[in-house]
Design a protein around this motif. Structure first.
Motif, short mmCIF file in Angstrom:
data_model
loop_
_atom_site.label_atom_id
_atom_site.label_comp_id
_atom_site.label_asym_id
_atom_site.label_seq_id
_atom_site.Cartn_x
_atom_site.Cartn_y
_atom_site.Cartn_z
N SER A 111 0.84 -1.19 0.00
CA SER A 111 0.00 0.00 0.00
C SER A 111 0.88 1.24 0.00
O SER A 111 2.00 1.24 0.53
N ILE A 112 0.36 2.32 -0.58
CA ILE A 112 1.14 3.56 -0.67
C ILE A 112 0.77 4.47 0.49
O ILE A 112 -0.39 4.90 0.62
N PRO A 113 1.72 4.78 1.36
CA PRO A 113 1.43 5.71 2.47
C PRO A 113 1.08 7.10 1.93
O PRO A 113 1.59 7.52 0.89
N GLU A 114 0.23 7.80 2.62
CA GLU A 114 -0.16 9.14 2.19
C GLU A 114 1.06 10.06 2.15
O GLU A 114 1.87 10.09 3.08
N GLY A 115 1.21 10.77 1.06
CA GLY A 115 2.32 11.72 0.91
C GLY A 115 3.64 11.10 0.50
O GLY A 115 4.65 11.80 0.43
N TYR A 116 3.64 9.80 0.20
CA TYR A 116 4.90 9.14 -0.16
C TYR A 116 5.44 9.69 -1.47
O TYR A 116 4.71 9.92 -2.44
N GLN A 117 6.76 9.88 -1.53
CA GLN A 117 7.45 10.27 -2.75
C GLN A 117 8.68 9.39 -2.93
O GLN A 117 9.26 8.91 -1.94
N LEU A 118 9.07 9.18 -4.16
CA LEU A 118 10.27 8.39 -4.43
C LEU A 118 11.48 9.05 -3.78
O LEU A 118 11.66 10.27 -3.88
N PRO A 119 12.33 8.26 -3.12
CA PRO A 119 13.54 8.82 -2.52
C PRO A 119 14.42 9.50 -3.57
O PRO A 119 14.62 8.96 -4.66
N GLN A 120 14.96 10.65 -3.25
CA GLN A 120 15.79 11.39 -4.19
C GLN A 120 17.03 10.59 -4.58
O GLN A 120 17.48 10.67 -5.73
N LYS A 121 17.55 9.80 -3.66
CA LYS A 121 18.75 9.02 -3.98
C LYS A 121 18.48 8.00 -5.09
O LYS A 121 19.36 7.71 -5.91
N LEU A 122 17.24 7.46 -5.14
CA LEU A 122 16.88 6.54 -6.20
C LEU A 122 16.76 7.27 -7.54
O LEU A 122 17.20 6.76 -8.58
N LEU A 123 16.16 8.45 -7.53
CA LEU A 123 16.02 9.23 -8.75
C LEU A 123 17.40 9.62 -9.29
O LEU A 123 17.65 9.55 -10.50
N THR A 124 18.30 10.00 -8.39
CA THR A 124 19.65 10.36 -8.80
C THR A 124 20.40 9.16 -9.36
O THR A 124 21.07 9.24 -10.39
N ALA A 125 20.25 8.01 -8.69
CA ALA A 125 20.92 6.79 -9.16
C ALA A 125 20.39 6.38 -10.53
O ALA A 125 21.15 5.94 -11.40
N GLY A 126 19.08 6.53 -10.74
CA GLY A 126 18.49 6.18 -12.03
C GLY A 126 19.01 7.09 -13.13
O GLY A 126 19.36 6.62 -14.23
N GLU A 220 14.25 2.71 -15.02
CA GLU A 220 15.55 2.49 -14.37
C GLU A 220 15.43 2.58 -12.85
O GLU A 220 16.05 1.80 -12.12
N VAL A 221 14.62 3.51 -12.36
CA VAL A 221 14.41 3.62 -10.91
C VAL A 221 13.72 2.36 -10.39
O VAL A 221 14.08 1.86 -9.31
N HIS A 222 12.77 1.82 -11.13
CA HIS A 222 12.13 0.56 -10.73
C HIS A 222 13.18 -0.55 -10.62
O HIS A 222 13.19 -1.31 -9.64
N ARG A 223 14.04 -0.63 -11.62
CA ARG A 223 15.07 -1.68 -11.62
C ARG A 223 15.98 -1.57 -10.40
O ARG A 223 16.26 -2.57 -9.72
N ILE A 224 16.40 -0.35 -10.08
CA ILE A 224 17.30 -0.14 -8.95
C ILE A 224 16.56 -0.43 -7.64
O ILE A 224 17.13 -1.03 -6.70
N ALA A 225 15.28 -0.03 -7.55
CA ALA A 225 14.51 -0.27 -6.34
C ALA A 225 14.35 -1.77 -6.09
O ALA A 225 14.42 -2.23 -4.93
N ILE A 226 14.14 -2.55 -7.15
CA ILE A 226 14.05 -4.00 -7.01
C ILE A 226 15.37 -4.55 -6.48
O ILE A 226 15.40 -5.41 -5.57
N GLN A 227 16.49 -4.07 -7.03
CA GLN A 227 17.81 -4.51 -6.57
C GLN A 227 18.01 -4.17 -5.10
O GLN A 227 18.66 -4.93 -4.36
N ASN A 228 17.47 -3.04 -4.67
CA ASN A 228 17.63 -2.58 -3.28
C ASN A 228 16.56 -3.14 -2.35
O ASN A 228 16.47 -2.73 -1.19
N ASP A 229 15.73 -4.06 -2.86
CA ASP A 229 14.65 -4.67 -2.07
C ASP A 229 13.74 -3.61 -1.47
O ASP A 229 13.41 -3.62 -0.29
N ASP A 230 13.32 -2.67 -2.34
CA ASP A 230 12.41 -1.59 -1.93
C ASP A 230 11.14 -1.70 -2.79
O ASP A 230 10.99 -1.00 -3.80
N PRO A 231 10.21 -2.59 -2.41
CA PRO A 231 9.03 -2.84 -3.25
C PRO A 231 8.12 -1.62 -3.39
O PRO A 231 7.45 -1.47 -4.40
#
Length: 290
Positions: A111-126, A220-231
């Protein structure tokens, strides 16, 4: 582009579904994997069909300059077919994403918590990962729409400005019947739709470039998030990818609709009948700019 294939394959293989899904493709079952062709690289398909699309628009322009309206009509009709294929390509990607996110109960997401945003570190890595996929000098060039490595290992590109031949074609055709697309965009038809589908205020190359960049970054962010075990991040990034794929599909559908307008629907434009078996004159099949 081909990373989307790997991601979807991984999602299914992780659930041991891929072999079953492939065997079910022809049975009309909603559970079949998708209408994507996994035997043909998506990047190669995008490159080839986009190059052909630009080529036929360029050929249309060349033919008009030579007063060959038959060749011009044939070329823009072919461009319409390619615009539809590109719309279908991204529509199928959006459909595949939608399937694994919402329609197939065998996939579960947090489930998506209210106000959740993708971590900036993931966006930068992507973003950093995308920059490293090609020669840094080319990847950093803002004029490049897409790039790829040819069979000789050299990087080839499609520049954004080459796509703007599409925009110029429609503005020129509108001018040929004494109208301005900019003026007609201010007038709504009876069904509250604008006369023309595309927003001509912006460079089409820039518009397509931004949408493709956003789509590829989300993948690319999805791919990295999967690698980082961040569903959770993986889910949001995949949802964004589906949205941007739908946006790109919409742009190519608008191109197809615009072509239908100037070739069939709008009787202010007149064209010759294409004879059975007609082919472009030989000199048009060689593009002097390639």
């Amino acid at each position: 582009m081909d990373v989307i294939e790997r991601i979807l394959r991984d999602l299914y293989e992780n659930r041991q579904l891929l072999k079953t899904e492939k065997s079910d493709r022809t049975d009309g079952d909603e559970r079949s994997i998708s209408s994507l062709d996994y035997d043909y690289p998506l990047g190669e398909k995008l490159k080839n069909e986009l190059m052909e699309l630009v080529f036929y628009f360029e050929t249309h322009q060349r033919a008009l300059k030579e007063n060959d309206r038959l060749a011009a009509f044939f070329a823009i009709r072919r461009a319409g077919d390619l615009a539809q294929k590109l719309a279908d390509l991204f529509g199928n990607i959006e459909g595949a994403v939608d399937k694994v996110m919402y329609r197939d109960p065998r996939f579960s997401w947090p489930s998506i918590p209210e106000g959740y945003q993708l971590p900036q570190k993931l966006l930068t890595a992507g973003a950093d990962a995308l920059k490293c996929m090609a020669d840094s000098g080319i990847a950093g060039n803002g004029d490049v729409l897409i790039l790829w490595e040819n069979t000789e290992g050299k990087i080839e590109v499609i520049n954004k400005d080459s796509v703007d031949v599409i925009r110029k074609t429609f503005t020129d055709l509108a001018a040929s019947i004494g109208v301005s697309i900019e003026d007609e965009h201010k007038i709504l038809k009876e069904n509250n739709q604008f006369e023309w589908c595309i927003d001509y205020a912006e460079s089409m190359g820039e518009q397509l470039g931004k949408d493709l960049d956003r789509f590829l970054l989300s993948i690319e962010v999805h791919r990295i998030a999967i690698q980082n075990d961040d569903p959770l991040a993986a889910y949001i990034a995949l949802m964004d990818a589906g949205t941007y794929a739908q946006t790109v599909a919409g742009l190519f559908l608008d191109i197809k609709d615009e072509i239908d307008k100037v070739t069939v629907l709008d009787k202010r434009f007149s064209w010759p009948v294409i004879p059975d078996g007609y082919q472009l004159p030989e000199h048009f099949t060689i593009n002097p700019q390639r």
